[in-house]
Scaffold this motif. Sequence first.
Motif, PDB file in Angstrom:
ATOM      1  N   ASN A  30      37.600  30.159  48.180  1.00 56.93           N
ATOM      2  CA  ASN A  30      36.145  30.061  48.203  1.00 56.93           C
ATOM      3  C   ASN A  30      35.627  29.691  46.813  1.00 56.93           C
ATOM      4  O   ASN A  30      35.468  30.542  45.941  1.00 56.93           O
ATOM      5  CB  ASN A  30      35.536  31.394  48.665  1.00 56.93           C
ATOM      6  N   GLU A  31      35.376  28.407  46.627  1.00 54.51           N
ATOM      7  CA  GLU A  31      34.940  27.921  45.305  1.00 54.51           C
ATOM      8  C   GLU A  31      33.579  28.478  44.911  1.00 54.51           C
ATOM      9  O   GLU A  31      33.316  28.729  43.733  1.00 54.51           O
ATOM     10  CB  GLU A  31      34.901  26.397  45.304  1.00 54.51           C
ATOM     11  N   GLU A  32      32.713  28.700  45.891  1.00 52.17           N
ATOM     12  CA  GLU A  32      31.381  29.227  45.587  1.00 52.17           C
ATOM     13  C   GLU A  32      31.472  30.642  45.029  1.00 52.17           C
ATOM     14  O   GLU A  32      30.803  30.984  44.053  1.00 52.17           O
ATOM     15  CB  GLU A  32      30.521  29.216  46.843  1.00 52.17           C
ATOM     16  N   VAL A  33      32.312  31.472  45.634  1.00 53.96           N
ATOM     17  CA  VAL A  33      32.475  32.846  45.179  1.00 53.96           C
ATOM     18  C   VAL A  33      33.047  32.891  43.769  1.00 53.96           C
ATOM     19  O   VAL A  33      32.637  33.706  42.940  1.00 53.96           O
ATOM     20  CB  VAL A  33      33.383  33.628  46.152  1.00 53.96           C
ATOM     21  N   PHE A  34      33.999  32.005  43.466  1.00 57.26           N
ATOM     22  CA  PHE A  34      34.678  32.058  42.176  1.00 57.26           C
ATOM     23  C   PHE A  34      34.125  31.067  41.150  1.00 57.26           C
ATOM     24  O   PHE A  34      34.739  30.857  40.104  1.00 57.26           O
ATOM     25  CB  PHE A  34      36.183  31.849  42.367  1.00 57.26           C
ATOM     26  N   ALA A  35      32.972  30.490  41.426  1.00 52.73           N
ATOM     27  CA  ALA A  35      32.333  29.586  40.465  1.00 52.73           C
ATOM     28  C   ALA A  35      32.037  30.343  39.175  1.00 52.73           C
ATOM     29  O   ALA A  35      31.524  31.453  39.192  1.00 52.73           O
ATOM     30  CB  ALA A  35      31.044  29.027  41.056  1.00 52.73           C
ATOM     31  N   GLY A  36      32.389  29.747  38.046  1.00 53.76           N
ATOM     32  CA  GLY A  36      32.107  30.371  36.757  1.00 53.76           C
ATOM     33  C   GLY A  36      33.086  31.445  36.348  1.00 53.76           C
ATOM     34  O   GLY A  36      32.862  32.139  35.347  1.00 53.76           O
ATOM     35  N   LEU A  37      34.164  31.627  37.088  1.00 51.61           N
ATOM     36  CA  LEU A  37      35.165  32.623  36.721  1.00 51.61           C
ATOM     37  C   LEU A  37      35.660  32.348  35.298  1.00 51.61           C
ATOM     38  O   LEU A  37      35.946  31.210  34.943  1.00 51.61           O
ATOM     39  CB  LEU A  37      36.343  32.583  37.696  1.00 51.61           C
ATOM     40  N   ALA A  38      35.767  33.410  34.491  1.00 48.31           N
ATOM     41  CA  ALA A  38      36.136  33.243  33.085  1.00 48.31           C
ATOM     42  C   ALA A  38      37.283  34.177  32.709  1.00 48.31           C
ATOM     43  O   ALA A  38      37.516  35.199  33.362  1.00 48.31           O
ATOM     44  CB  ALA A  38      34.930  33.520  32.193  1.00 48.31           C
ATOM     45  N   ILE A  39      37.985  33.794  31.661  1.00 51.32           N
ATOM     46  CA  ILE A  39      39.033  34.652  31.110  1.00 51.32           C
ATOM     47  C   ILE A  39      38.409  35.966  30.647  1.00 51.32           C
ATOM     48  O   ILE A  39      37.293  35.990  30.121  1.00 51.32           O
ATOM     49  CB  ILE A  39      39.755  33.944  29.952  1.00 51.32           C
ATOM     50  N   ASP A  40      39.115  37.080  30.854  1.00 55.75           N
ATOM     51  CA  ASP A  40      38.686  38.448  30.541  1.00 55.75           C
ATOM     52  C   ASP A  40      37.857  39.081  31.648  1.00 55.75           C
ATOM     53  O   ASP A  40      37.495  40.255  31.555  1.00 55.75           O
ATOM     54  CB  ASP A  40      37.909  38.551  29.215  1.00 55.75           C
ATOM     55  N   GLU A  41      37.550  38.328  32.711  1.00 55.45           N
ATOM     56  CA  GLU A  41      36.846  38.932  33.848  1.00 55.45           C
ATOM     57  C   GLU A  41      37.811  39.798  34.651  1.00 55.45           C
ATOM     58  O   GLU A  41      39.028  39.599  34.623  1.00 55.45           O
ATOM     59  CB  GLU A  41      36.289  37.842  34.773  1.00 55.45           C
ATOM     60  N   SER A  42      37.252  40.733  35.411  1.00 53.26           N
ATOM     61  CA  SER A  42      38.048  41.570  36.302  1.00 53.26           C
ATOM     62  C   SER A  42      37.958  41.046  37.732  1.00 53.26           C
ATOM     63  O   SER A  42      36.881  40.681  38.196  1.00 53.26           O
ATOM     64  CB  SER A  42      37.548  43.019  36.265  1.00 53.26           C
ATOM     65  N   VAL A  43      39.107  41.029  38.403  1.00 54.51           N
ATOM     66  CA  VAL A  43      39.180  40.649  39.815  1.00 54.51           C
ATOM     67  C   VAL A  43      40.039  41.693  40.521  1.00 54.51           C
ATOM     68  O   VAL A  43      41.099  42.075  40.015  1.00 54.51           O
ATOM     69  CB  VAL A  43      39.796  39.249  40.003  1.00 54.51           C
ATOM     70  N   ALA A  44      39.584  42.143  41.673  1.00 55.90           N
ATOM     71  CA  ALA A  44      40.379  43.083  42.464  1.00 55.90           C
ATOM     72  C   ALA A  44      41.319  42.288  43.361  1.00 55.90           C
ATOM     73  O   ALA A  44      40.883  41.458  44.159  1.00 55.90           O
ATOM     74  CB  ALA A  44      39.485  43.981  43.306  1.00 55.90           C
ATOM     75  N   ILE A  45      42.621  42.545  43.204  1.00 56.28           N
ATOM     76  CA  ILE A  45      43.648  41.889  44.012  1.00 56.28           C
ATOM     77  C   ILE A  45      44.265  42.953  44.902  1.00 56.28           C
ATOM     78  O   ILE A  45      44.944  43.855  44.409  1.00 56.28           O
ATOM     79  CB  ILE A  45      44.721  41.242  43.122  1.00 56.28           C
ATOM     80  N   ASN A  46      44.008  42.861  46.205  1.00 58.92           N
ATOM     81  CA  ASN A  46      44.419  43.917  47.134  1.00 58.92           C
ATOM     82  C   ASN A  46      43.997  45.299  46.625  1.00 58.92           C
ATOM     83  O   ASN A  46      44.730  46.281  46.749  1.00 58.92           O
ATOM     84  CB  ASN A  46      45.930  43.872  47.379  1.00 58.92           C
ATOM     85  N   GLY A  47      42.815  45.329  46.007  1.00 56.57           N
ATOM     86  CA  GLY A  47      42.254  46.599  45.560  1.00 56.57           C
ATOM     87  C   GLY A  47      42.644  47.040  44.176  1.00 56.57           C
ATOM     88  O   GLY A  47      42.145  48.062  43.703  1.00 56.57           O
ATOM     89  N   ALA A  48      43.511  46.292  43.509  1.00 60.46           N
ATOM     90  CA  ALA A  48      43.930  46.655  42.154  1.00 60.46           C
ATOM     91  C   ALA A  48      43.179  45.804  41.139  1.00 60.46           C
ATOM     92  O   ALA A  48      43.240  44.569  41.185  1.00 60.46           O
ATOM     93  CB  ALA A  48      45.432  46.463  41.990  1.00 60.46           C
ATOM     94  N   CYS A  49      42.465  46.452  40.229  1.00 55.33           N
ATOM     95  CA  CYS A  49      41.685  45.746  39.217  1.00 55.33           C
ATOM     96  C   CYS A  49      42.622  45.062  38.219  1.00 55.33           C
ATOM     97  O   CYS A  49      43.453  45.715  37.584  1.00 55.33           O
ATOM     98  CB  CYS A  49      40.771  46.732  38.488  1.00 55.33           C
ATOM     99  N   GLN A  50      42.471  43.756  38.067  1.00 56.99           N
ATOM    100  CA  GLN A  50      43.292  42.980  37.146  1.00 56.99           C
ATOM    101  C   GLN A  50      42.399  42.097  36.275  1.00 56.99           C
ATOM    102  O   GLN A  50      41.317  41.678  36.695  1.00 56.99           O
ATOM    103  CB  GLN A  50      44.274  42.103  37.921  1.00 56.99           C
TER     104      GLN A  50
END
Length: 218
Positions: A30-50
């Motif tokens: 989903n490009e709209e959801v991840f638009a502007g994603l930047a280094i040092d941001e947090s993303v939950a991957i299967n519920g684990a914050c990375q």
Amino acid sequence: MFTGIVKDRGSIVGLHRQGSGLRLAVRYTNEEVFAGLAIDESVAINGACQTVVALGEHSFEVDTIAETLKKTTLGSFRAGDSLNLERALRPVDRLGGHFVQGHVDCVGEVTRLVARGESQEIWIGFPAEFEPFVVPVGSIAIDGVSLTVADVKEQVFCVAIIPYTFAHTTISMLRPGVRVNLEFDILGKYIVRQRQLEQKNERPASSINENWLKQNGF
């Protein structure tokens, strides 16, 4: 901080060992959801914050440390595996789920699936030490998906899955024996911790009484 409302279903496109850790490359759809994603941001991957450490075309990379590999299912990922993805909460977002930190407490295991009309009932076993945190009609995050506990028995709980959640997350891929990341409601954890501290600070009844005084010459 997250809400447990999964916004995209991505996949693993690369894995590289780094000492005791792991570098994961994740593709999002989903490009709209991840638009502007930047280094040092947090993303939950299967519920684990990375933390995002590198960006690619429709993808990002994270470094998963040994502690995370020990407490979650991230170390069992293989290329092509589907993932639940959620970007960090913004203060302006609607809180559709519950407060999810992305700090996985333990790994559970699917024990049973039951079809209930159009919905699905999933039973998950979990370690005994976490029983105080599982409350009927309370919130729980399973692989990062905010769900409501429908029933609790000894070391196993049940959640009911609506068709939309079943279709738009990796919950549809669960089968008996599959391991999942569990994060219990932070509010419940604070309440249990407060009770533990109160019990710890309670002073035992004094052993000094009239008989003790007499025996000790008073």
